[in-house]
Design an enzyme around this catalytic site. Structure first.
Site, mmCIF file in Angstrom:
data_model
loop_
_atom_site.group_PDB
_atom_site.id
_atom_site.type_symbol
_atom_site.label_atom_id
_atom_site.label_comp_id
_atom_site.label_asym_id
_atom_site.label_seq_id
_atom_site.Cartn_x
_atom_site.Cartn_y
_atom_site.Cartn_z
ATOM 1 N N SER A 1 -52.900 -28.374 -59.528
ATOM 2 C CA SER A 1 -53.072 -28.891 -58.178
ATOM 3 C C SER A 1 -54.543 -28.954 -57.768
ATOM 4 C CB SER A 1 -52.239 -28.031 -57.236
ATOM 5 O OG SER A 1 -51.912 -28.764 -56.114
ATOM 6 N N LYS B 1 -57.991 -30.210 -59.981
ATOM 7 C CA LYS B 1 -59.157 -31.055 -59.657
ATOM 8 C C LYS B 1 -60.430 -30.290 -60.038
ATOM 9 C CE LYS B 1 -56.735 -31.973 -55.267
ATOM 10 N NZ LYS B 1 -55.622 -32.831 -55.439
ATOM 11 N N HIS C 1 -43.552 -29.444 -57.461
ATOM 12 C CA HIS C 1 -44.974 -29.162 -57.670
ATOM 13 C C HIS C 1 -45.151 -27.685 -58.054
ATOM 14 C CE1 HIS C 1 -49.183 -29.954 -57.015
ATOM 15 N NE2 HIS C 1 -49.295 -28.996 -56.115
HETATM 16 C C1 GTR Z 1 -52.001 -30.053 -51.093
HETATM 17 C C2 GTR Z 1 -53.087 -31.055 -51.322
HETATM 18 C C3 GTR Z 1 -53.093 -31.513 -52.741
HETATM 19 C C4 GTR Z 1 -52.974 -30.366 -53.725
HETATM 20 C C5 GTR Z 1 -52.122 -29.223 -53.221
HETATM 21 C C6 GTR Z 1 -52.296 -27.867 -53.887
HETATM 22 O O1 GTR Z 1 -51.884 -29.657 -49.787
HETATM 23 O O2 GTR Z 1 -52.862 -32.109 -50.442
HETATM 24 O O3 GTR Z 1 -54.221 -32.319 -52.982
HETATM 25 O O4 GTR Z 1 -54.215 -29.935 -54.120
HETATM 26 O O5 GTR Z 1 -52.323 -28.958 -51.880
HETATM 27 O O6 GTR Z 1 -53.380 -27.455 -54.259
HETATM 28 O O7 GTR Z 1 -51.283 -27.170 -53.960
#
Ligand code: GTR
Length: 421
Positions: A260, A264, A401
């Site tokens: 996530s 990045k 996720h």
């Molecule tokens: C979310 C964000 C994503 C992702 C995620 C995470 O809120 O919008 O870009 O990075 O968090 O890190 O779980």
């Protein structure tokens, strides 16, 4: 009233941040056509025709675009780390592994600026390859092992077991699902992890207590000259500095995994550090592996509004003109070449745009091909649980996720193959 507004907003496929609402989409038929920047088109308009041209001209050019338009630059000043091994115990995981906890002092004199690295090293393997990854709320979350030092740093209020933004005993082992330590060890790999908040707390004002402030004089860079993503990536570089000194693992075989937002950061860390031998982007989504030009899931506009500290100020200029952004996900992935790269998505993780992540990995294959490596091959998304590709590999699994046991199985197999292990 508030609830009403929210419902109305969501039915209009909008994403609300504070008082503002931003359009977002998960309907594939609404994705408009777009043209990706040609990753092999050099600044002089000519196509890259050799690996040498890629290394000498095009890669530095694309890397520079990322510094300029998305992640910010790294400090030019190099610092040497100091470290102290806090603990070594050969009886971790029922004797399967050695647990090592190492404090890396980041600042040359201020000993309050440090990160704690937790390592598990399989006892049966001499100098094993190592999986490296930052964790979301302290080393103590990755295993139920009571001997892991409980982080005393700021954590999100929503972190499991947290009271007043600090971890408690109840926080131990709350993210074992994401880490699968026993399986990693059984497959003969070591694991090294540290808390990303050791470098910068993940809030808009986190830079004030993170290394962008505490080390600004040492690093000779002002906090607004770089980014939270940069600080986390820099932290990973420092851990690699340490791993190179640790004789119990093979620092030529570092596999970096990031999930996530930490996916990045991992991509940026690997783009800027060739010592990272293999890279895994687990659902890194917008600003990571996904194609920003696809209007699907999270957008550049939303990410900038929600997480203004993550990226460079210039990135914010492209929220409503993403087609003009000089970079896109496939270019970031290209910076991994020719190193093995695994990109993974989850079916229900529409926010990260699985198709965008796949297309990006496919496109990066052009650079891999130029360097004599095999990418994904066909630009048709595979079905669930059907990994495809060689040096660039991709899967989409069912579910949400997260990092799951299924994901780890694929990553361990991939890393074992590449590290000839
Ligand atoms: C979310 C964000 C994503 C992702 C995620 C995470 O809120 O919008 O870009 O990075 O968090 O890190 O779980």
């Amino acid at each position: 009233m508030k609830i009403h507004l929210l419902l109305l907003c969501c039915s209009m496929a909008c994403h609300c941040i504070g008082q503002q609402s931003f359009p977002s989409n998960t309907d594939e038929s609404k994705v408009q056509s777009y043209t990706l920047p040609d990753v092999l088109k050099m600044p002089n308009g000519k196509q890259v025709s050799s690996g040498k041209e890629w290394e000498k001209i095009q890669r530095p050019y694309i890397y520079h675009l990322y510094e300029e338009y998305q992640f910010g630059r790294f400090p030019a000043t190099e610092t040497a780390i100091r470290f102290r091994v806090l603990e070594v115990n050969q009886n971790a995981f029922d004797g399967v592994a050695t647990r090592k906890q190492v404090r890396i002092y980041l600042h040359p004199t201020d000993t309050t600026v440090y990160t704690d690295v937790l390592m598990y090293i399989p006892n049966k393997i001499k100098t094993p390859p190592v999986f490296l990854g930052l964790n979301f709320s302290g080393n103590h979350i990755i295993a139920t092992d009571k001997n892991i030092i409980l982080s005393n740093k700021w954590v999100f209020a929503r972190a499991k077991g947290a009271i007043n933004n600090r971890a408690t005993e109840a926080s131990r082992g709350t993210d074992t699902a994401s880490w699968q330590v026993r399986t990693i060890l059984e497959k003969g790999f070591a694991l090294a992890t540290a808390y990303y908040g050791d470098f910068e707390p993940d809030t808009v004002t986190g830079y004030k207590t993170g290394i962008r402030t505490t080390m600004k004089d040492v690093l000779n860079i002002q906090p607004n000259e770089w980014t939270a993503m940069g600080a986390w990536a820099w932290g990973l570089h420092k851990i690699v500095d340490y791993l190179e000194k640790d004789k119990s693992i093979d620092a030529h075989k570092i596999a970096l995994l990031g999930h996530s937002r930490l996916g990045k950061a991992a991509l940026w860390a690997a783009a800027s550090d060739q010592r990272i031998a293999l890279i895994i982007s687990n659902e890194s989504g917008e600003g990571g592996a996904a194609i920003s030009r696809r209007w699907y899931g999270e957008t550049v506009q939303i990410i900038n509004a929600k997480f203004p500290h993550w990226f460079a100020a210039s990135y914010k200029r492209y929220g409503d003109s993403v087609n003009a952004l000089p970079v896109d996900g496939h270019m970031l992935l290209s910076l991994m070449a020719p190193r093995p790269l695994y990109v993974a998505s989850a079916e229900e993780d529409t926010w990260s745009d699985p198709k965008g992540e796949f297309l990006s990995a496919y496109e990066a294959g052009k650079v891999y091909a130029l360097l004599g490596k095999k990418g994904i091959g066909a630009n048709v998304m595979p079905g669930l649980h059907q990994p495809v590709g060689k040096t660039v590999r991709y899967h989409i699994r069912s579910g949400k996720h997260a990092v799951t046991a299924y994901d780890w199985t694929q990553y361990l197999e991939f890393a074992a193959r590449w590290f000839k292990f």
